[in-house]
Write a protein that holds these residues in place. Structure first.
Motif, PDB file in Angstrom:
ATOM      1  N   ASP A  84       6.686   3.136  -3.528  1.00  0.00           N
ATOM      2  CA  ASP A  84       7.691   2.188  -4.008  1.00  0.00           C
ATOM      3  C   ASP A  84       7.316   1.625  -5.371  1.00  0.00           C
ATOM      4  O   ASP A  84       8.158   1.505  -6.273  1.00  0.00           O
ATOM      5  N   TRP A  88       9.590   1.944  -8.941  1.00  0.00           N
ATOM      6  CA  TRP A  88      10.107   0.828  -9.736  1.00  0.00           C
ATOM      7  C   TRP A  88       9.421   0.749 -11.099  1.00  0.00           C
ATOM      8  O   TRP A  88      10.063   0.397 -12.095  1.00  0.00           O
ATOM      9  N   PHE A 203      12.670  -2.389  -1.723  1.00  0.00           N
ATOM     10  CA  PHE A 203      12.479  -3.427  -2.729  1.00  0.00           C
ATOM     11  C   PHE A 203      11.102  -4.054  -2.550  1.00  0.00           C
ATOM     12  O   PHE A 203      10.963  -5.238  -2.201  1.00  0.00           O
ATOM     13  N   PHE A 205       7.052  -4.135  -4.328  1.00  0.00           N
ATOM     14  CA  PHE A 205       6.260  -3.872  -5.526  1.00  0.00           C
ATOM     15  C   PHE A 205       4.912  -4.566  -5.372  1.00  0.00           C
ATOM     16  O   PHE A 205       4.850  -5.729  -4.962  1.00  0.00           O
TER      17      PHE A 205
END
Length: 514
Positions: A84, A88, A203, A205
């Motif tokens: 992930d 991003w 979502f 990070f």
């Protein structure tokens, strides 16, 4: 996403090659057809201005396409949050790069006195964001050897982009036909990739994950950017010092050589990083895989490139039209340059895959720095000197590449240079014999002359290879046959038995080195 067991990696790599062959051969065949159609419609000036813009976008795209996502393939274990974070990071980096290019485009266009370059740069720059969106998906599929999905994505994008480009060209779009082709290929390919892949970003990070990824990625990213810059530097130099028309002629020659090289070598290159990364703790199997890949690349590429050098004038005019005749001598020299460098593509790949990222970075920096110096030194001698600079770089840097492989992987000269020399010398002899017959064919038109040269070269190549490279022919045939057997390539099963315990009980020193 399931990963292949260590014991089955070699067999998986061989079976994966089938899909890479489909992707590369079918994709590049379609690309060649589209390329020939567009070249007959468009002018050298149209090609030149778009390829000048493409220099900048390709270099910037390499930051997101080959940077952080490469760590997904290289690392033995990677967590969901790592993936992930990589996605991003790549996406935000791609958006930032595109924004910088968007606002810098007028300055670049003014520097070349090409107003249209502003909007072409802004349009092609969209590819930076598209590749950022696709990069993690590609890395995950390569890690799991799912080259079937990658093949569908690549071929589908090429067909869609080519159709769009031809349509715009027929309608009189000029250089925008090439822009439409490039954007259509990347956007449609990205969409297919997301449809075929089951992974979706969350979502999430992690700064800790980013720091960990950056420690490994820094040198990989540097190597890829340097490599992309070097690969585009000759286009940049030709466009800057000799103009967009000269760049159009040079690009057509370079693109023709590249398509041929991709058809016969990218199959091995696409599988090699994943294979070496999965075998990174078993040095003997790496040596065997490297030797087989070098042999396969030599057998598949050297005869084709040698014939391309011999028959460049006929090939250029028949495929692209008489207006591209100035590209023929450039293609001859480029084919020689690619013949010398094509089998060295795996050396930096194996260093990066084994975790020697700093060594791979230094290799790239040295090779590309020398290449840049040679290209600039060639400028006073005209456009024809540019491809000869590529030949000189390949010859000068070869000893350095062999030294790096010996130092970091233990591969001797016989592993690296043996397959190339045993195949290259007979092929070079066949090419020389074919060139000697050209004066006898001067009265023929282009097509009969090309067919006659092909028959002469094929016969000479078959005889010289049978006389001088029979063991290599037998080994290549055996490896190709193993792709149809679940047990994998010859000697692989015995190698697995010999090294299974070593792979399971790795020495601490080996772990530190990897």
């Amino acid at each position: 996403m399931a990963e292949p067991r260590p014991q089955s990696i070699g067999a998986t790599a061989v079976r994966s090659t089938r899909w890479v062959i489909l992707e590369k051969w079918l994709g590049r065949t379609v690309s060649l057809v589209v390329f020939a159609i567009l070249a007959r419609i468009l002018t050298p000036e149209a090609y030149g201005v778009v390829m000048l813009a493409n220099v900048f976008t390709v270099i910037l795209t390499s930051v997101v396409q080959q940077g952080f996502a490469k760590t997904i393939v290289q690392r033995p274990k990677i967590s969901a949050v790592d993936i992930d974070t990589t996605f991003w990071t790549s996406l935000l980096l791609g958006i930032a790069i595109y924004a910088a290019l968007f606002f810098a485009s007028p300055l670049i266009a003014a520097g070349y006195d090409e107003p249209i370059l502003t909007w072409i740069l802004r349009a092609l720059g969209i590819n930076v964001v598209v590749m950022a969106i696709a990069s993690v998906q590609v890395g995950l599929l390569e890690r799991s050897f799912d080259f079937r999905a990658l093949a569908v994505r690549q071929v589908g994008g090429i067909v869609a982009g080519g159709s769009l480009g031809i349509g715009v060209a027929v309608l009189g779009g000029g250089p925008w036909a090439l822009v439409a082709q490039m954007l259509g290929t990347s956007v449609i390919g990205c969409a297919i990739l997301w449809i075929r892949s089951s992974w979706r970003p969350r979502f999430k990070f992690s700064l800790a994950s980013l720091r960990d990824l950056w420690a490994l990625n820094m040198f990989i990213l540097g190597s890829e950017v340097i490599s992309a810059t070097s690969n585009q530097l000759d286009n940049l130099i030709v466009g800057t010092f000799f103009g967009t028309t000269a760049l159009g002629y040079y690009y057509v020659a370079l693109r023709a050589a590249n398509i041929v090289v991709e058809l016969v070598t990218a199959v091995v290159g696409r599988v090699s990083f994943s294979t070496f990364a999965r075998l990174q703790y078993d040095r003997s199997r790496i040596h065997r895989a490297f030797s087989l890949m070098t042999l396969g690349t030599s057998m598949s590429s050297l005869p084709v490139l040698a014939f391309l050098a011999v028959a460049a004038p006929e090939a250029i005019t028949l495929i692209f039209g008489d207006k591209w005749e100035p590209s023929a001598p450039l293609l001859t020299v480029l084919a020689v340059a690619f013949s010398l460098s094509v089998v060295t593509r795996a050396d930096r790949v194996v260093l990066l895959a084994l975790g020697h990222t700093a060594a791979g970075f230094r290799m790239s920096l040295t090779r590309q720095g020398l290449g840049a110096a040679l290209l600039f030194a060639a400028v006073p001698f005209g456009v024809m000197a540019i491809p000869w600079a590529r030949v000189a770089r390949a010859l000068i840097t070869w000893p350095m590449r062999m030294y790096s492989l010996k130092k970091y992987t233990g591969m001797g000269l016989h592993v690296y240079g043996g397959p190339f020399l045993r195949v290259g010398l007979p092929v070079a002899l066949a090419a020389g014999l074919t060139v000697a017959t050209r004066p006898l064919l001067d009265e023929m038109t282009s097509l009969p002359r090309l067919l006659t040269l092909a028959c002469i070269f094929a016969a000479a190549c078959a005889v010289t290879l049978l006389l001088l490279a029979r063991p290599q022919l037998r080994e290549a045939r055996s490896v190709l046959g193993s792709a149809r057997r679940p047990g994998g390539p010859p000697n692989q099963r015995s190698t697995e038995r010999e090294h299974r315990s070593a792979a399971q009980d790795r020495a601490p020193a080996d772990q530190d080195e990897a």
